[in-house]
Design an enzyme around this catalytic site. Structure first.
Site, mmCIF file in Angstrom:
data_model
loop_
_atom_site.group_PDB
_atom_site.id
_atom_site.type_symbol
_atom_site.label_atom_id
_atom_site.label_comp_id
_atom_site.label_asym_id
_atom_site.label_seq_id
_atom_site.Cartn_x
_atom_site.Cartn_y
_atom_site.Cartn_z
ATOM 1 N N GLU B 59 10.619 0.831 -2.727
ATOM 2 C CA GLU B 59 10.137 0.502 -1.382
ATOM 3 C C GLU B 59 11.138 -0.329 -0.589
ATOM 4 O OE1 GLU B 59 8.001 -0.050 -4.061
ATOM 5 O OE2 GLU B 59 6.628 1.635 -3.757
ATOM 6 N N HIS B 129 -4.744 -3.496 -4.490
ATOM 7 C CA HIS B 129 -4.872 -2.303 -3.649
ATOM 8 C C HIS B 129 -5.945 -2.485 -2.577
ATOM 9 C CE1 HIS B 129 -2.272 -0.389 -6.539
ATOM 10 N NE2 HIS B 129 -2.327 0.759 -5.906
#
Lengths: 336, 325
Positions: B59, B129
């Site tokens: 990322e 999450h």
């Protein structure tokens, strides 16, 4: 300029560039001590052969990313000393209009994406530019400069991998100056840095980073290869920083290395190495070198004088340049 | 012409249209073959893998690559599969892309879009999450939007792609399959333009993302108690439509902020201080906040529900500000 015509004129040109960087850095330190520059700087003295040797293999459409120790990379790619001094002094004529300072000098027009205060952070940007060059079928090359310390930074390792799998026109240039600030590379990494890069699938070479001609020849091979579409590579340049990590740490420099070690490396000063070669191979008289030195010194003094004449940005421009598009009340100031 | 599209279908349409409009638009993402939840469907077939670019699980590099692509003339869109994936990329977002333009003194801007998918909790996704990380990027000065309808999703994503600065689009996980009416032709919803989602006269409820629909449902329940709530959706979190918010507060004089980000230094805290500083004379009651609790989202159902803003506590807060005299 290619290796086949690395003639006396080319060598003199590289010497001149190195002398320009050396003098720029010496005067930067003096201007900091004198309070003309209100910040510290990471001096490139000792490592000039890397920036000059690599940049001589590039053109202005090739791009570079640089490090916190970036003055040399910018000058070597054609940066204007006046605009650099003006930036260090926080003046309007500075490359970044006084918004960046030492660690962020850039000249997008010369393909210099800029110095960077975070170790390894420029590498993915070089890969992104290279991806655009490749997508558009352009023959340009991207060169991220970084130090040995960056070889333990995740984003750099991610970038090595992406450049390898995409066959990007990138030449990663690792300036191994032996220390990540004060930490010896031998204690911070196992194995050679070039071998680590090779394990990612990159063509990897190691070169004497105190010899500008050798750096140039190695860089030319790798840049030509990238330009031909043959993929990414890694060049480890073994070099040494003669001064402290930055100008603020000069007093504490000898806590992690010895005077004898510094002296051993100074014997291989890249300016001396090239001057000796010129003298031996081409009968470069001492007078020629002195003339170049004098010319460079005059250029630097002129740049400092003109930089100092530039005004400081006015306070009412302090919020400028953060955004291309602004809105009412945005960006917000200090109070309503 | 309008059709019923889901949130992700509306975003997919925006990407299709912007890629057709501007060759410089490229998308960087991970797991591209998975096509997201549909927002990336068909793009690779339409535009090829030179413009829909698949990355390894990296990322930080992905985000930096987008910055470099922008500096080299591209108009990158970065697709984060889940909101927390901005954290491995944090330096490249907040210390690089956000800061470079000012540090460069205007030499270049970074026309990057960050699609932050799957924002917020949706039941059992636990601590890593379930984040709604917009305050982090807003604090760093990254323009940020959060749509609450498919139509807003398309228009705000289009604006994000066209804007010459980094813009983060926060996409609520609970809305990604939600359908709504969406115009087929390309359109852009400007930044700093909120919208009154329900007109009312008694209290302004500022809600965003998935909480807009919750607030609208609560407004009907409150109407039965004789309270006429105005639901105001900022849509663009940074820059904020200050005039639009101030106008609503001037009309109602009472404010409840309904925000699924942390209570301390969360988005509602910023809204509250703006209203307190700017609209003090209009206020008939103290501002109330209904936010996420200042804890990591716990996994189990009842304890997860307890730490998230919900209709029950919104309605309690509205009754409290209405009772103030």
């Amino acid at each position: 300029m290619t290796s086949s015509n690395l003639d006396a004129a080319s060598l003199v040109s590289m010497y001149r560039q190195m002398r320009l960087i050396r003098r720029f850095e010496e005067r930067t330190a003096e201007l900091i001590d004198a309070g003309e520059i209100r910040a510290h700087a990471h001096l490139y003295i000792g490592e000039e052969a890397v920036a000059v040797g690599v940049s001589a293999a590039l053109n202005t459409q090739d791009i570079t990313t640089s490090t916190h120790r970036g003055h040399g990379h910018i000058l070597a790619k054609g940066g204007d000393p006046m605009r650099m001094f003006a930036e260090l002094m926080g003046r309007k004529a500075g490359y970044n209009r006084g918004r960046g300072g030492s660690m962020h000098i850039a000249d997008l027009g010369l393909g210099i994406f800029g110095a960077n205060g975070i170790v390894g952070a420029g590498a993915p940007m070089a890969c992104g530019a290279a991806r655009m060059f490749k997508n558009r079928g352009e023959p340009h090359v991207a060169v991220p400069f970084f130090g040995d310390g960056a070889m333990n930074q995740g984003v750099l390792l991610e970038s090595l991998n992406v450049a390898a799998i995409w066959d990007l026109p990138v030449v990663f240039v690792c300036e191994n100056n032996q220390y990540a600030i004060t930490s010896p590379i031998a204690e911070m990494s196992r194995g050679s840095l070039a071998e680590r890069a090779a394990a990612f699938g990159l063509k990897a070479e190691t070169v004497d980073g105190m010899d500008a001609a050798a750096v140039f020849e190695a860089a030319t091979r790798l840049v030509d290869r990238a330009r031909a579409g043959d993929g990414a590579s890694f060049l480890e340049c073994r070099t040494y920083r003669f001064e402290a990590h930055n100008t603020a740490l000069r007093a504490s420099d000898l806590t992690y290395r010895t005077a004898a070690e510094i002296e051993r490396w100074r014997e291989r000063d890249p300016l001396t190495v090239l001057a000796q070669r010129l003298d031996a191979e081409d009968g470069w008289a001492q007078g020629d070198q002195a003339a170049v030195d004098a010319e460079v010194n005059a250029e630097i003094e002129d740049a400092i004088e003109r930089a100092g004449e530039s005004p400081r940005p006015s306070a009412d421009t302090a919020l400028d340049h953060m955004y291309a598009q602004t809105y009412p009340g945005f960006p917000a100031g200090v109070s309503e | 012409m309008t059709r019923e599209l889901s949130f992700v279908e509306a975003m997919n349409e925006a990407l299709m249209q912007e890629m057709a409009r501007d060759d410089a638009v490229v998308i960087f993402g991970e797991n591209i073959r998975g096509q997201g939840r549909g927002e990336l469907r068909g793009l690779q077939d339409a535009y090829g893998d030179d413009r829909i670019i698949d990355l390894p699980i990296s990322e930080a590099a992905m985000t930096g690559i987008a910055t470099g692509a922008a500096l080299a003339g591209g108009r990158p869109v970065v697709h984060f599969q889940v909101s927390s994936l901005i954290f491995p990329a944090f330096d490249q977002l907040v210390d690089q892309a956000a800061k470079l333009p000012l540090m460069l003194g205007g030499q270049a801007h970074v026309a990057a879009t960050y699609m932050v998918m799957g924002c917020g909790a949706s039941g059992g996704r636990a601590g890593q999450h379930s984040d709604n990380p917009y305050p982090y990027l807003i604090h760093a000065g990254i323009k940020s939007v959060m749509p609450s309808t498919p139509a807003d999703a398309k228009g705000l994503l289009t604006t994000a792609v066209r804007e010459d600065d980094p813009v983060a689009v926060f996409v609520p996980v609970r809305l990604m399959a939600t359908k709504g009416s969406v115009a087929e032709e390309p359109y852009a919803i400007p930044l700093a333009q909120g919208e009154v989602k329900r007109t009312g006269k008694d209290v302004t409820v500022v809600a965003m993302g998935h909480l807009v629909a919750e607030a609208l449902a609560s407004a009907e329940a409150l109407a039965a108690d004789g309270i006429d709530a105005e639901i105001w959706d900022p849509r663009s979190l940074l820059p904020l439509d200050r005039a639009g918010l101030a106008a609503s507060v001037a009309k109602t004089g009472r404010v409840v902020l309904f925000d699924d980000s942390h209570r301390s230094c969360g988005y509602a805290a910023e809204l509250s201080s703006f209203i307190g500083e700017t609209c003090f004379g209009d206020l008939k009651a103290p501002i109330k906040r209904v936010t996420r609790a200042d804890v990591t989202i716990p996994f189990g159902q009842h304890i997860e529900d307890e730490v998230l803003p919900d209709r029950r506590r919104l309605e309690q807060a509205v009754h409290a500000v209405m009772a103030w005299s």
